[in-house]
Design a protein around this motif. Structure first.
Motif, short mmCIF file in Angstrom:
data_model
loop_
_atom_site.label_atom_id
_atom_site.label_comp_id
_atom_site.label_asym_id
_atom_site.label_seq_id
_atom_site.Cartn_x
_atom_site.Cartn_y
_atom_site.Cartn_z
N UNK A 58 0.84 -1.20 0.00
CA UNK A 58 0.00 0.00 0.00
C UNK A 58 0.88 1.25 0.00
N UNK A 59 0.34 2.35 -0.48
CA UNK A 59 1.08 3.62 -0.43
C UNK A 59 0.10 4.75 -0.18
N UNK A 92 2.58 0.48 4.79
CA UNK A 92 3.20 0.64 3.48
C UNK A 92 4.05 1.89 3.34
N UNK A 93 4.10 2.38 2.10
CA UNK A 93 5.03 3.46 1.75
C UNK A 93 4.32 4.81 1.82
N UNK A 123 -6.94 22.26 -13.63
CA UNK A 123 -6.46 20.98 -14.13
C UNK A 123 -5.50 20.35 -13.14
N UNK A 124 -5.29 19.06 -13.32
CA UNK A 124 -4.46 18.30 -12.41
C UNK A 124 -3.67 17.28 -13.21
N UNK A 125 -2.39 17.13 -12.89
CA UNK A 125 -1.65 15.98 -13.40
C UNK A 125 -1.53 15.03 -12.22
N UNK A 126 -1.74 13.75 -12.48
CA UNK A 126 -1.68 12.81 -11.37
C UNK A 126 -1.02 11.51 -11.80
N UNK A 127 -0.31 10.90 -10.86
CA UNK A 127 0.17 9.54 -11.06
C UNK A 127 -0.95 8.64 -10.55
N UNK A 128 -1.49 7.87 -11.44
CA UNK A 128 -2.61 6.99 -11.09
C UNK A 128 -2.11 5.84 -10.22
N UNK A 129 -3.01 5.19 -9.51
CA UNK A 129 -2.58 4.08 -8.66
C UNK A 129 -1.87 2.95 -9.40
N UNK A 181 -3.77 2.27 -3.15
CA UNK A 181 -3.54 3.69 -2.92
C UNK A 181 -4.45 4.19 -1.80
N UNK A 182 -3.86 4.64 -0.71
CA UNK A 182 -4.60 5.17 0.45
C UNK A 182 -5.72 4.25 0.93
N UNK A 183 -5.39 3.00 1.29
CA UNK A 183 -6.45 2.11 1.76
C UNK A 183 -7.07 2.60 3.08
#
Ligand SMILES: Cc1cc2nc3c(=O)[nH]c(=O)nc-3n(C[C@H](O)[C@H](O)[C@H](O)COP(=O)(O)OP(=O)(O)OC[C@H]3O[C@@H](n4cnc5c(N)ncnc54)[C@H](O)[C@@H]3O)c2cc1C
Lengths: 487, 422
Positions: A75-76, A95-96, A175-181, A460-462
């Motif tokens: 998880x992160x 997790x991280x 707008x947003x740039x994001x790294x997806x899970x 991602x963020x569980x």
């Protein structure tokens, strides 16, 4: 498909080595003493030490971290400045922890097109400072703006004193740039408005870190007001103050800000800042109107008349810009001053329809009495967004229990009055149990489906925001044993 | 004006209550699984790709209840079938409004305008629909009602599905109930118009206006042909001796008078050809015509382009060279364009649009079709060029409507090839 919560990973040397290869030795913390700083955020009632914290400096590094987490099923969780008041950045899933504080550049300021591009770790107020003198500003101004990050604001859809007139974070994100899970990089929206398709930017804002990691934001810049009039209404009782606020809004006036502080807060901020607040007042209301020089006096006049006819003892005007700034400093640092009143405090973030403010404040006072607790109030009154601050000593287990009872009681009352349990701080881990009071099972199932589109593995963020275990398709309520008992 | 394929809408269901609609949709999902086409006031059925598969139109015509209007809280909760002019009338009684410009307000419904994310000139100063929807209820394709948000003006509990549904063209759920945040009605609204020698001169003026002492709430730019059409419709007069910049001001009478005065002084420095202040009595009518421009389509094709505001004047220059009549919400980089009458087939239209689309793509924008003959839509991409976030939108659609029952083929999602045509 039903998969259980990701198993607690073991952080062998191998994992640390691979993370170090991505972010460098100086970009990683893994010693227990170093990790303690990250065991909680602004919500201090629950604590959990992360397994490792990494400090990426580029989007590419985040991509690699996230891909590694996927490979190893770790998880992160993203973290900004850790000022969340709802346990948003608490690593409950282990997790991280990905701390964004080293990605803090302002990449572009484009005044002609009224936007700026910023990295997620940029501290909110640094953007304000950078824009000073341009005639433009970034409107969302959470009271924590000296510390909190734009990425954190995007994740929680932060508000602030001036959101009454100018809107909350989502109203200012283009707008947003994001790294997806899954480690892919996607851009939603951008500097041009109305991208065809769904409003992904609008949906992304307020996701509380569960849709991925925001790595860049296009923020709207707003023209500075030409003039301000800042007033301080002084009232004998909280009741008089809240009735006045309802009357101002009820008269169809939307000031730039309308903030209330009760006697407990007045005492603390006066001790800290020596503004000259009347210590015998029941409550004060900080009222600001802004606009054109030709218009603000008239609006201020109307408001003062409403204050007087609703029972204000006195209405003062800030006469100089310096006085105005000091007033705002008192308001924005009020939380900080609470340390003078008690060792610990817990803030609630309920919302009620604005006409119900007198009712909810009455209930808060009663609840404090019933549980023998001191509760003070400083809040965004114009939006109906209350922040009762319950003072306690966390070493006293019985007191902590009473704090929790009172908090629940107040938030239940907000729901009953037609409101919500959070206006700006988010659900985080703190208010998960209220989600099923606000929403039906079908509503929650829809939220879950939306999350699954972004975050199908749940890595991602569980265990955040939704009362589910957070992993793929599982819908068992989280039993947070130990959490409350430990207090 | 082109009509949607009527065959697709041959059957219609008009529920009397939200519960009845939910039952109907649940039955449909469990049995025949027919495609469902949500309809409101039918003012925007031309919008999007044509409905090609036969199905059932589900109408909100009878869902018109006002659920709650606590005027002192400045919010209102209504069913989605309420007509915009009825809503406006209700709010006017309390001197409040939803400050969004809606064409055909006597027919358009709240649910419909949300599905299409309608809006006009006021967006510069007052934002768009997304800024006013604070609570929403919809029924998904399986007949399950779900909601998001609530009835208070500030609320971050749960995901913001109000934003997701706004502009989703009925592809994720049938919107049945909405809570809106409202604004007070200002004392006065005034328009000032200045004509210039070129779009380039307007761009220089817009740059200067960025630091104007005034605060316009709309910044419109029209080419002379659009200006004369709009003026005629509104029975007012506008200068037509060059590209036209219009600025709107709202607020107290005293304040607005000061702004008109001040901005005239600022504009003088830019050497406009003519400056005209629309008489008070004609301001409302003019605003209506500006809002209706998008739908006054005698013209063969109407498009909407979005791009950086700073490139909008260049875009207008490019478009007007081909006699396209244009209206720009210049502060927001939004352009509505009508192709000239000489365009009589899809190939010519596509030929005109290609360089325009290429231009907006360079400046972070896109170009979508608002209205065109249905047969042209095979040759011209209705929703513009694919955006990087479309695959994720598809995943959302798959989650919320896995059988693709709602408005199949009408939005950005690839249409299945229908039996009778394939
Ligand atoms: C004294 C004080 C006053 C406050 N006043 C206000 C106020 O007026 N208005 C208000 O709204 N809030 C207020 N807050 C709450 C808090 O400051 C906000 O929620 C803020 O937005 C959190 O930002 P942060 O950078 O600290 O984020 P964190 O606390 O680090 O994280 C908050 C959440 O955002 C996620 N997150 C952080 N960064 C990213 C990213 N880049 N991508 C994806 N997810 C991310 C985290 O996982 C977490 O869920 C206050 C807090 C304090 C302590």
């Amino acid at each position: 498909m039903s998969v259980s919560t990701p198993a607690a990973p073991t952080f062998g040397h191998d994992v640390l080595r691979r993370l170090r290869e991505i972010v460098g030795a100086e970009g990683l913390l893994s010693q227990r003493e170093e990790l303690l700083v990250y065991e909680c955020d602004g919500y201090t009632i629950e604590k959990q030490v992360p397994d490792v914290v990494v400090f990426p400096t580029t989007t590419e590094q985040i991509v690699q971290i996230v891909k590694l987490c996927n490979e190893l099923q770790l998880p992160f969780i993203p973290r900004g400045a850790g000022t969340s008041l709802a346990g948003g950045s608490l690593p409950v899933g282990g997790g991280v922890m990905i701390a964004l504080t080293r990605m803090k550049q302002i990449l572009e300021v484009n005044l002609r097109d009224r936007f700026a591009i910023v990295e997620p770790g940029l501290v909110n107020v640094h953007l304000t400072q950078r824009l000073k003198g341009t005639g433009y500003h970034y409107a969302p101004d959470p009271s924590s703006q000296g510390a909190c990050t734009i990425g954190g604001n995007v994740a929680t859809n932060s508000g602030g004193p001036h959101t009454l007139k100018y809107g909350v974070t989502v109203n200012h994100i283009l707008g947003v740039e994001a790294v997806m899970p899954d480690g892919s990089v996607v851009t939603f929206g951008g500097p041009a408005e109305d991208t065809p398709g769904f409003d992904m930017t609008g949906l992304f804002v307020g996701n509380e870190g569960t849709f991925g990691i925001c790595t860049k934001a296009w923020v709207r810049l707003t023209r500075d007001p030409a003039a301000y009039r800042t007033m301080l209404g002084i009232f004998e009782t909280v009741e008089d103050a809240t009735r006045t606020i309802s009357n101002i809004i009820g008269a169809g006036i939307v000031p730039a800000a309308l903030e209330m502080m009760d006697s407990g807060i007045i005492e603390a901020v006066e001790a800290a800042f020596h503004f000259g607040f009347p210590l015998d007042a029941g409550a004060v209301v900080l009222i600001e109107v802004d606009g054109l020089e030709v218009a603000v006096d008239q609006e201020a006049q109307t408001i003062m008349e409403i204050c007087h006819s609703s029972g204000a003892r006195e209405v003062r005007q800030a006469n100089t810009p310096k006085e105005r700034l000091l007033l705002w400093k008192c308001r924005k640092q009020a939380f900080g001053a609470i340390g003078r009143l008690s060792p610990s405090y817990c803030t609630q973030d309920g919302v009620v329809p604005r006409t119900k403010l007198p009712e909810i404040l009455r209930l808060i006072i009663e609840s404090g009495k019933r549980h023998n607790l001191r509760i003070v109030n400083v809040f965004h009154a114009g939006d109906g967004n209350i922040h009762p601050i319950i003072l306690f000593d966390e070493r006293d287990a019985d007191q902590v229990q009473r704090v929790l009872h009172a908090s629940d009681e107040i938030l239940d009352a907000c729901i009953e009055l037609g409101g919500s349990v959070t206006g700006e701080h988010g659900i985080g881990v703190e208010k998960i149990s209220f989600m099923s009071k606000l929403f039906t099972a079908a509503d929650l199932a829809t939220f879950l489906k939306v999350r699954l589109a972004f975050n199908p593995t749940g890595l991602c963020s569980p265990k955040k925001m939704l009362p589910t275990a957070g992993a793929c398709g599982t819908e068992q309520p989280i039993v947070r044993t130990g959490v409350r008992a430990a207090m | 004006m082109s009509l949607p394929t009527l065959a697709a809408f041959a059957e219609e269901f008009t529920p009397a209550t939200q519960a009845e609609l939910a039952r109907f949709m649940a039955d449909n999902a469990a049995s025949r699984q027919r495609v469902l086409y949500p309809v409101g006031g039918r003012t925007a059925l031309h919008f999007g790709c044509p409905a090609v598969e036969p199905g059932v139109a589900i109408s909100t015509a009878k869902l018109t209840n006002v659920i709650d209007y606590p005027a002192r809280d400045m919010t209102v909760t209504v069913e989605s079938g309420i007509r915009i002019d009825a809503l406006n009338e209700l709010l006017r009684q309390e001197r409040q409004r939803l400050p969004i410009d809606i064409p055909q307000a006597h027919r358009a419904t709240l649910g419909g305008i949300i599905a299409c994310n309608a809006g006009g000139a006021r967006r510069f100063g007052l934002g768009t629909l997304r800024d006013y929807i604070i609570g929403i209820t919809a029924i998904d394709a399986t007949g399950t009602p779900f909601k998001a948000g609530g009835r208070v003006v500030k609320n971050v509990a749960g995901y913001d599905l109000c934003k997701l549904l706004n502009g989703s063209l009925g592809t994720l759920g049938m919107i049945t109930q909405v809570t809106l945040k409202l604004r007070p009605i200002p004392e006065t609204t005034r328009w000032l118009w200045a004509s210039f020698g070129s779009f380039q001169e307007i761009e220089t003026t817009l740059e200067k206006l960025l630091l104007s002492a005034t605060r316009p709430i709309a910044m419109e730019v029209l080419d002379p042909s659009a200006a004369s059409e709009i003026a005629a419709e509104a029975r007012t007069s506008l200068p037509t001796d060059g590209p036209l910049l219009g600025l709107a001001f709202e607020g107290g009478a005293h304040e607005v008078a000061w702004e008109l005065d001040t901005v005239q002084g600022e504009l003088k420095l830019r050497n406009p050809r003519q400056v005209v202040i629309t008489p008070d009595a004609e301001a409302d009518g003019l605003w209506n015509s500006l809002t209706e421009f998008e739908l006054t389509a005698e013209e063969p094709l109407t498009f909407k382009a979005n791009l950086l505001p700073s490139r909008t004047m260049e875009f207008l220059e490019l478009a007007t060279r081909e006699q396209i009549s244009v209206q720009a919400h210049a502060g927001n980089g939004i352009v509505i364009g009508h192709l000239p009458d000489r365009v009589t087939n899809a190939q010519t239209a596509a030929g005109l649009l290609t360089p325009l689309r290429r231009f907006v793509r360079q400046y972070h924008g896109n170009l979508t079709i608002v209205n065109s003959p249905e047969t042209w839509k095979q040759d011209i991409p209705t929703w513009g060029e694919p955006e990087p976030s479309w695959p994720l939108m598809q995943r959302l659609k798959d989650q919320l409507d896995p059988q693709d029952l709602l408005n199949r083929g009408r939005f950005i999602f690839p249409a299945p090839i229908p039996m009778d045509r394939g």
